[in-house]
Design a protein around this motif. Structure first.
Motif, PDB file in Angstrom:
ATOM      1  N   ARG A  77       9.168   2.270   3.298  1.00 30.93           N
ATOM      2  CA  ARG A  77       8.659   1.473   4.420  1.00 30.93           C
ATOM      3  C   ARG A  77       7.774   0.341   3.909  1.00 30.93           C
ATOM      4  O   ARG A  77       7.913  -0.815   4.334  1.00 30.93           O
ATOM      5  CB  ARG A  77       7.874   2.363   5.389  1.00 30.93           C
ATOM      6  CG  ARG A  77       7.405   1.588   6.623  1.00 30.93           C
ATOM      7  CD  ARG A  77       6.434   2.383   7.476  1.00 30.93           C
ATOM      8  NE  ARG A  77       5.154   2.442   6.780  1.00 30.93           N
ATOM      9  CZ  ARG A  77       4.542   3.563   6.401  1.00 30.93           C
ATOM     10  NH1 ARG A  77       5.063   4.734   6.632  1.00 30.93           N
ATOM     11  NH2 ARG A  77       3.379   3.517   5.783  1.00 30.93           N
ATOM     12  N   GLU A  78       6.895   0.667   2.957  1.00 33.97           N
ATOM     13  CA  GLU A  78       6.010  -0.363   2.402  1.00 33.97           C
ATOM     14  C   GLU A  78       6.824  -1.446   1.702  1.00 33.97           C
ATOM     15  O   GLU A  78       6.484  -2.626   1.788  1.00 33.97           O
ATOM     16  CB  GLU A  78       5.003   0.272   1.445  1.00 33.97           C
ATOM     17  CG  GLU A  78       3.959   1.111   2.153  1.00 33.97           C
ATOM     18  CD  GLU A  78       3.084   1.910   1.195  1.00 33.97           C
ATOM     19  OE1 GLU A  78       3.365   1.925  -0.027  1.00 33.97           O
ATOM     20  OE2 GLU A  78       2.114   2.529   1.673  1.00 33.97           O
ATOM     21  N   GLU A  79       7.884  -1.056   1.016  1.00 31.68           N
ATOM     22  CA  GLU A  79       8.746  -2.028   0.340  1.00 31.68           C
ATOM     23  C   GLU A  79       9.436  -2.938   1.355  1.00 31.68           C
ATOM     24  O   GLU A  79       9.487  -4.152   1.174  1.00 31.68           O
ATOM     25  CB  GLU A  79       9.790  -1.297  -0.522  1.00 31.68           C
ATOM     26  CG  GLU A  79      10.788  -2.203  -1.202  1.00 31.68           C
ATOM     27  CD  GLU A  79      10.177  -3.073  -2.293  1.00 31.68           C
ATOM     28  OE1 GLU A  79      10.852  -4.030  -2.716  1.00 31.68           O
ATOM     29  OE2 GLU A  79       9.037  -2.808  -2.713  1.00 31.68           O
ATOM     30  N   ARG A  80       9.950  -2.360   2.434  1.00 24.41           N
ATOM     31  CA  ARG A  80      10.580  -3.181   3.485  1.00 24.41           C
ATOM     32  C   ARG A  80       9.568  -4.142   4.100  1.00 24.41           C
ATOM     33  O   ARG A  80       9.877  -5.317   4.329  1.00 24.41           O
ATOM     34  CB  ARG A  80      11.177  -2.281   4.577  1.00 24.41           C
ATOM     35  CG  ARG A  80      12.467  -1.620   4.201  1.00 24.41           C
ATOM     36  CD  ARG A  80      13.149  -0.970   5.399  1.00 24.41           C
ATOM     37  NE  ARG A  80      12.283  -0.099   6.178  1.00 24.41           N
ATOM     38  CZ  ARG A  80      12.071   1.191   5.920  1.00 24.41           C
ATOM     39  NH1 ARG A  80      12.661   1.765   4.899  1.00 24.41           N
ATOM     40  NH2 ARG A  80      11.274   1.905   6.697  1.00 24.41           N
ATOM     41  N   GLU A  81       8.362  -3.659   4.355  1.00 25.30           N
ATOM     42  CA  GLU A  81       7.323  -4.510   4.936  1.00 25.30           C
ATOM     43  C   GLU A  81       6.960  -5.642   3.985  1.00 25.30           C
ATOM     44  O   GLU A  81       6.774  -6.785   4.409  1.00 25.30           O
ATOM     45  CB  GLU A  81       6.087  -3.677   5.283  1.00 25.30           C
ATOM     46  CG  GLU A  81       6.301  -2.720   6.430  1.00 25.30           C
ATOM     47  CD  GLU A  81       5.167  -1.733   6.624  1.00 25.30           C
ATOM     48  OE1 GLU A  81       4.259  -1.661   5.754  1.00 25.30           O
ATOM     49  OE2 GLU A  81       5.182  -1.012   7.641  1.00 25.30           O
ATOM     50  N   ARG A  82       6.846  -5.321   2.687  1.00 22.54           N
ATOM     51  CA  ARG A  82       6.531  -6.342   1.691  1.00 22.54           C
ATOM     52  C   ARG A  82       7.635  -7.393   1.639  1.00 22.54           C
ATOM     53  O   ARG A  82       7.372  -8.596   1.635  1.00 22.54           O
ATOM     54  CB  ARG A  82       6.348  -5.709   0.317  1.00 22.54           C
ATOM     55  CG  ARG A  82       5.924  -6.701  -0.773  1.00 22.54           C
ATOM     56  CD  ARG A  82       5.939  -6.086  -2.157  1.00 22.54           C
ATOM     57  NE  ARG A  82       7.240  -5.581  -2.558  1.00 22.54           N
ATOM     58  CZ  ARG A  82       8.260  -6.346  -2.954  1.00 22.54           C
ATOM     59  NH1 ARG A  82       8.137  -7.652  -2.998  1.00 22.54           N
ATOM     60  NH2 ARG A  82       9.410  -5.805  -3.297  1.00 22.54           N
ATOM     61  N   GLU A  83       8.883  -6.946   1.622  1.00 27.62           N
ATOM     62  CA  GLU A  83      10.006  -7.886   1.582  1.00 27.62           C
ATOM     63  C   GLU A  83      10.033  -8.773   2.817  1.00 27.62           C
ATOM     64  O   GLU A  83      10.294  -9.977   2.728  1.00 27.62           O
ATOM     65  CB  GLU A  83      11.328  -7.125   1.436  1.00 27.62           C
ATOM     66  CG  GLU A  83      11.517  -6.504   0.072  1.00 27.62           C
ATOM     67  CD  GLU A  83      12.745  -5.608  -0.009  1.00 27.62           C
ATOM     68  OE1 GLU A  83      13.379  -5.328   1.049  1.00 27.62           O
ATOM     69  OE2 GLU A  83      13.074  -5.169  -1.130  1.00 27.62           O
ATOM     70  N   GLU A  84       9.754  -8.187   3.972  1.00 29.50           N
ATOM     71  CA  GLU A  84       9.728  -8.965   5.212  1.00 29.50           C
ATOM     72  C   GLU A  84       8.598  -9.992   5.183  1.00 29.50           C
ATOM     73  O   GLU A  84       8.768 -11.150   5.567  1.00 29.50           O
ATOM     74  CB  GLU A  84       9.582  -8.039   6.424  1.00 29.50           C
ATOM     75  CG  GLU A  84       9.454  -8.746   7.753  1.00 29.50           C
ATOM     76  CD  GLU A  84      10.664  -9.575   8.126  1.00 29.50           C
ATOM     77  OE1 GLU A  84      10.530 -10.462   9.003  1.00 29.50           O
ATOM     78  OE2 GLU A  84      11.759  -9.373   7.563  1.00 29.50           O
ATOM     79  N   ARG A  85       7.443  -9.584   4.691  1.00 31.72           N
ATOM     80  CA  ARG A  85       6.308 -10.505   4.574  1.00 31.72           C
ATOM     81  C   ARG A  85       6.647 -11.655   3.635  1.00 31.72           C
ATOM     82  O   ARG A  85       6.384 -12.824   3.941  1.00 31.72           O
ATOM     83  CB  ARG A  85       5.096  -9.718   4.053  1.00 31.72           C
ATOM     84  CG  ARG A  85       3.773 -10.164   4.574  1.00 31.72           C
ATOM     85  CD  ARG A  85       2.601  -9.282   4.169  1.00 31.72           C
ATOM     86  NE  ARG A  85       2.729  -8.533   2.929  1.00 31.72           N
ATOM     87  CZ  ARG A  85       2.966  -7.219   2.848  1.00 31.72           C
ATOM     88  NH1 ARG A  85       3.113  -6.489   3.931  1.00 31.72           N
ATOM     89  NH2 ARG A  85       3.055  -6.617   1.673  1.00 31.72           N
ATOM     90  N   GLU A  86       7.240 -11.321   2.490  1.00 38.31           N
ATOM     91  CA  GLU A  86       7.624 -12.354   1.526  1.00 38.31           C
ATOM     92  C   GLU A  86       8.669 -13.295   2.118  1.00 38.31           C
ATOM     93  O   GLU A  86       8.612 -14.505   1.895  1.00 38.31           O
ATOM     94  CB  GLU A  86       8.163 -11.716   0.245  1.00 38.31           C
ATOM     95  CG  GLU A  86       7.083 -11.045  -0.574  1.00 38.31           C
ATOM     96  CD  GLU A  86       7.644 -10.285  -1.765  1.00 38.31           C
ATOM     97  OE1 GLU A  86       8.902 -10.165  -1.898  1.00 38.31           O
ATOM     98  OE2 GLU A  86       6.847  -9.781  -2.572  1.00 38.31           O
ATOM     99  N   ARG A  87       9.617 -12.761   2.883  1.00 39.58           N
ATOM    100  CA  ARG A  87      10.640 -13.600   3.526  1.00 39.58           C
ATOM    101  C   ARG A  87       9.984 -14.564   4.510  1.00 39.58           C
ATOM    102  O   ARG A  87      10.288 -15.763   4.510  1.00 39.58           O
ATOM    103  CB  ARG A  87      11.656 -12.720   4.243  1.00 39.58           C
ATOM    104  CG  ARG A  87      12.812 -13.524   4.879  1.00 39.58           C
ATOM    105  CD  ARG A  87      13.667 -12.653   5.778  1.00 39.58           C
ATOM    106  NE  ARG A  87      12.939 -12.140   6.920  1.00 39.58           N
ATOM    107  CZ  ARG A  87      12.630 -12.830   8.018  1.00 39.58           C
ATOM    108  NH1 ARG A  87      12.955 -14.107   8.115  1.00 39.58           N
ATOM    109  NH2 ARG A  87      11.975 -12.278   9.013  1.00 39.58           N
TER     110      ARG A  87
END
Length: 103
Positions: A77-87
């Motif tokens: 979940r944290e990885e998905r959130e990080r990727e979304e933030r970076e996007r």
């Protein structure tokens, strides 16, 4: 023997079963352990001890598995959130760069 049984019955925690033999030997079955009086057959005491040890091991193993699964879910979940933030940050930067070029 019965004095010790009385003390055990007054002990803390729920009692699941009590067995009293004709010779006065007794076993008190609790959730996580059994208590036996002197005179209870050693092989029975050993089997009860082994049973509760195996149950503890099984419980601890399952608890570790659940904790590991929860940790993995959290990390994913944290990885998905990080990727979304970076996007979102990348898209905002690109938008700003486009606006700068258009000026």
């Amino acid at each position: 023997n019965n004095v010790h049984l009385g003390k055990e019955l007054k002990g803390s925690g729920p009692i699941h079963d009590v067995a009293i033999a004709g010779d006065g030997c007794w076993i008190v079955i609790r959730e996580n352990h059994a208590v036996t009086s002197t005179g209870v057959d050693k092989s029975l005491v050993d089997k009860l001890t082994t049973f509760y040890q195996q149950q503890r091991q099984r419980f601890n193993k399952r608890k570790r598995e659940i904790n590991d699964a929860q940790r993995l879910i959290r990390l994913e979940r944290e990885e998905r959130e990080r990727e979304e933030r970076e996007r979102q940050e990348r898209e905002e930067r690109e938008r700003q760069e486009r606006e700068e070029r258009e000026r």
